[in-house]
Design a protein around this motif. Structure first.
Motif, short mmCIF file in Angstrom:
data_model
loop_
_atom_site.label_atom_id
_atom_site.label_comp_id
_atom_site.label_asym_id
_atom_site.label_seq_id
_atom_site.Cartn_x
_atom_site.Cartn_y
_atom_site.Cartn_z
N VAL A 1 -8.50 4.17 16.17
CA VAL A 1 -9.14 3.12 14.95
C VAL A 1 -10.37 3.47 14.31
CG1 VAL A 1 -10.35 0.52 15.12
CG2 VAL A 1 -8.08 1.32 16.43
N PHE A 2 -11.29 4.45 15.60
CA PHE A 2 -12.13 4.77 15.25
C PHE A 2 -12.12 5.76 13.50
CE2 PHE A 2 -15.52 8.63 15.00
CZ PHE A 2 -17.11 7.57 14.43
N ALA A 3 -11.61 6.68 13.63
CA ALA A 3 -10.87 8.22 13.01
C ALA A 3 -10.31 7.07 11.64
CB ALA A 3 -10.53 8.92 14.26
N ALA A 4 -9.37 6.44 11.74
CA ALA A 4 -8.69 5.59 10.71
C ALA A 4 -9.15 4.82 9.75
CB ALA A 4 -7.44 5.02 11.19
N VAL A 5 -10.52 4.68 10.62
CA VAL A 5 -11.76 3.97 9.68
C VAL A 5 -12.87 4.15 9.20
CG1 VAL A 5 -13.72 1.74 9.83
CG2 VAL A 5 -11.35 1.45 10.72
N THR B 1 -4.66 7.03 7.18
CA THR B 1 -4.95 8.17 8.09
C THR B 1 -4.36 7.68 9.88
OG1 THR B 1 -6.73 8.28 6.89
CG2 THR B 1 -7.17 9.09 9.50
N ALA B 2 -3.81 6.42 9.71
CA ALA B 2 -4.21 5.81 11.60
C ALA B 2 -2.35 6.73 11.89
CB ALA B 2 -3.84 4.49 12.10
N LEU B 3 -1.91 6.52 10.69
CA LEU B 3 -0.01 7.35 10.99
C LEU B 3 -1.01 8.58 10.65
CD1 LEU B 3 2.06 5.12 8.99
CD2 LEU B 3 1.62 4.98 10.41
N ALA B 4 -1.38 9.35 10.57
CA ALA B 4 -1.75 11.09 10.31
C ALA B 4 -1.85 11.25 11.57
CB ALA B 4 -2.43 11.43 9.24
N MET B 5 -2.49 10.29 12.81
CA MET B 5 -3.36 10.96 13.43
C MET B 5 -2.14 10.34 14.54
SD MET B 5 -7.08 9.29 13.57
CE MET B 5 -7.34 9.84 15.06
N LEU B 6 -1.22 9.20 14.43
CA LEU B 6 -0.56 9.31 15.73
C LEU B 6 0.54 10.06 15.79
CD1 LEU B 6 0.74 5.67 15.17
CD2 LEU B 6 0.07 6.46 16.89
N ALA B 7 1.27 10.97 14.12
CA ALA B 7 2.02 12.38 14.39
C ALA B 7 1.26 13.03 14.98
CB ALA B 7 2.28 12.48 12.14
N GLY B 8 -0.69 13.16 15.06
CA GLY B 8 -0.93 14.32 15.92
C GLY B 8 -1.25 14.48 16.66
N ARG C 1 -6.75 9.14 2.59
CA ARG C 1 -7.06 8.77 1.65
C ARG C 1 -7.43 6.76 2.06
NH1 ARG C 1 -3.31 10.32 -2.65
NH2 ARG C 1 -3.99 12.67 -3.26
N ASN C 2 -7.10 6.60 3.48
CA ASN C 2 -7.48 5.21 3.73
C ASN C 2 -6.17 4.64 5.19
OD1 ASN C 2 -4.57 3.87 3.95
ND2 ASN C 2 -4.23 4.45 1.86
N PRO C 3 -7.76 3.88 5.65
CA PRO C 3 -7.13 3.36 6.99
C PRO C 3 -5.96 3.92 7.63
CG PRO C 3 -9.17 1.62 6.40
CD PRO C 3 -8.30 3.10 5.12
N LEU C 4 -4.80 2.88 7.05
CA LEU C 4 -3.29 3.31 7.66
C LEU C 4 -2.45 4.39 7.40
CD1 LEU C 4 -0.36 1.53 8.51
CD2 LEU C 4 -0.42 1.30 5.62
N MET D 1 0.87 -1.02 -0.01
CA MET D 1 0.35 0.40 0.15
C MET D 1 0.81 1.00 -0.40
SD MET D 1 -3.12 0.54 3.08
CE MET D 1 -3.63 -0.16 2.72
N THR D 2 0.82 1.93 -1.96
CA THR D 2 1.98 2.94 -1.00
C THR D 2 0.89 4.30 -1.48
OG1 THR D 2 1.85 3.20 -3.29
CG2 THR D 2 3.33 1.92 -1.80
N ILE D 3 1.65 5.45 -1.29
CA ILE D 3 1.09 7.29 -1.25
C ILE D 3 1.57 7.81 -1.45
CG2 ILE D 3 1.69 7.78 1.26
CD1 ILE D 3 -1.16 8.75 1.03
N ASN D 4 1.07 8.59 -2.67
CA ASN D 4 2.30 9.12 -3.35
C ASN D 4 1.94 10.33 -2.62
OD1 ASN D 4 3.32 11.53 -4.78
ND2 ASN D 4 2.12 11.30 -6.96
N THR D 5 2.53 11.44 -1.79
CA THR D 5 2.97 12.60 -0.71
C THR D 5 3.47 13.46 -1.50
OG1 THR D 5 4.89 12.18 0.20
CG2 THR D 5 3.18 10.94 1.71
N SER D 6 3.76 13.50 -2.92
CA SER D 6 3.89 14.65 -3.60
C SER D 6 3.57 15.59 -4.09
CB SER D 6 5.91 14.36 -4.31
OG SER D 6 4.35 13.87 -5.09
#
Length: 200
Positions: free
Chosen positions: A181-185, A135-142, A130-133, A1-6
């Motif tokens: 978990v709630f927000a990531a989903v 989103t969860a990482l972004a929330m961890l950073a927050g 865009r996807n749960p994984l 699962m990848t994401i284009n952050t650029s």
């Protein structure tokens, strides 16, 4: 699962707002988000080992849905409201109000809301909603942006000889995992639904 952050994306509320949204529309949105943050500070759900509050979840949700400018603006308005004495923080007015509360032992967590909303908005703009994984990482950073200044502030306020982590971090981790978990989903699903509705 990848994401284009650029490649910049559009945050959730960016899909709903016209790109030519007026300053008044944006100001109303910021005030509504500040009100939602106020309401979330007063919600407590029974949980173990401490009651589950919705405030940090709302901060991160505001950042990821409103973006790197409007999200922190809503949080800044909320902090300003508290600083001038409105009972917007959790435990107010019973535990004090205004600058005395803001500069108390929990003040570092409150001030951490600003960078938390900013980093989540910045990551959402780059597609991390865009996807749960992701989103969860972004929330961890927050959450890190909230806990780091919060724990440092708490340590200086009560003394580093006290169990700072046991008081200011460990009891809240189970609740934070549940909120994550709630927000990531839900957030990617909500963004996908809104995006489809707007394209119709």
């Amino acid at each position: 699962m990848t994401i284009n952050t650029s490649s910049p994306s559009t945050v959730l509320l960016g899909n709903l707002l016209n790109r030519r949204a007026s300053l008044l529309q944006k100001a109303v949105l910021v005030m509504l988000a500040s009100g939602a943050l106020w309401a979330s500070a007063k919600i407590q759900i029974p949980f173990y080992p401490v009651p589950l509050t919705m405030q940090t979840l709302m901060v991160i949700f505001i950042g990821m849905t409103m973006g790197v400018r409007l999200g922190p603006a809503a949080v800044a308005l909320y902090l300003f409201e508290g600083a001038i004495g409105l009972p917007v923080f959790a435990g107010t007015p019973e535990k004090g109000i205004g600058l005395a509360y803001l500069l108390g032992p929990t003040g570092g967590y409150l001030l951490g809301y600003l960078p938390a909303a900013a980093i989540c908005g910045w990551l959402a703009k780059r597609g991390w909603d865009r996807n749960p994984l992701w989103t969860a990482l972004a929330m961890l950073a927050g959450n890190a942006m909230i806990y780091i200044p919060g724990l440092v502030w708490l340590g200086f306020a009560v003394g580093w000889d006290k169990p700072v982590l046991a008081w200011g971090l460990l009891p809240f981790l189970p609740g934070d995992v549940a909120k994550l978990v709630f927000a990531a989903v839900s957030l990617p699903l909500l963004k996908g639904y809104v995006g489809k509705s707007v394209r119709r």
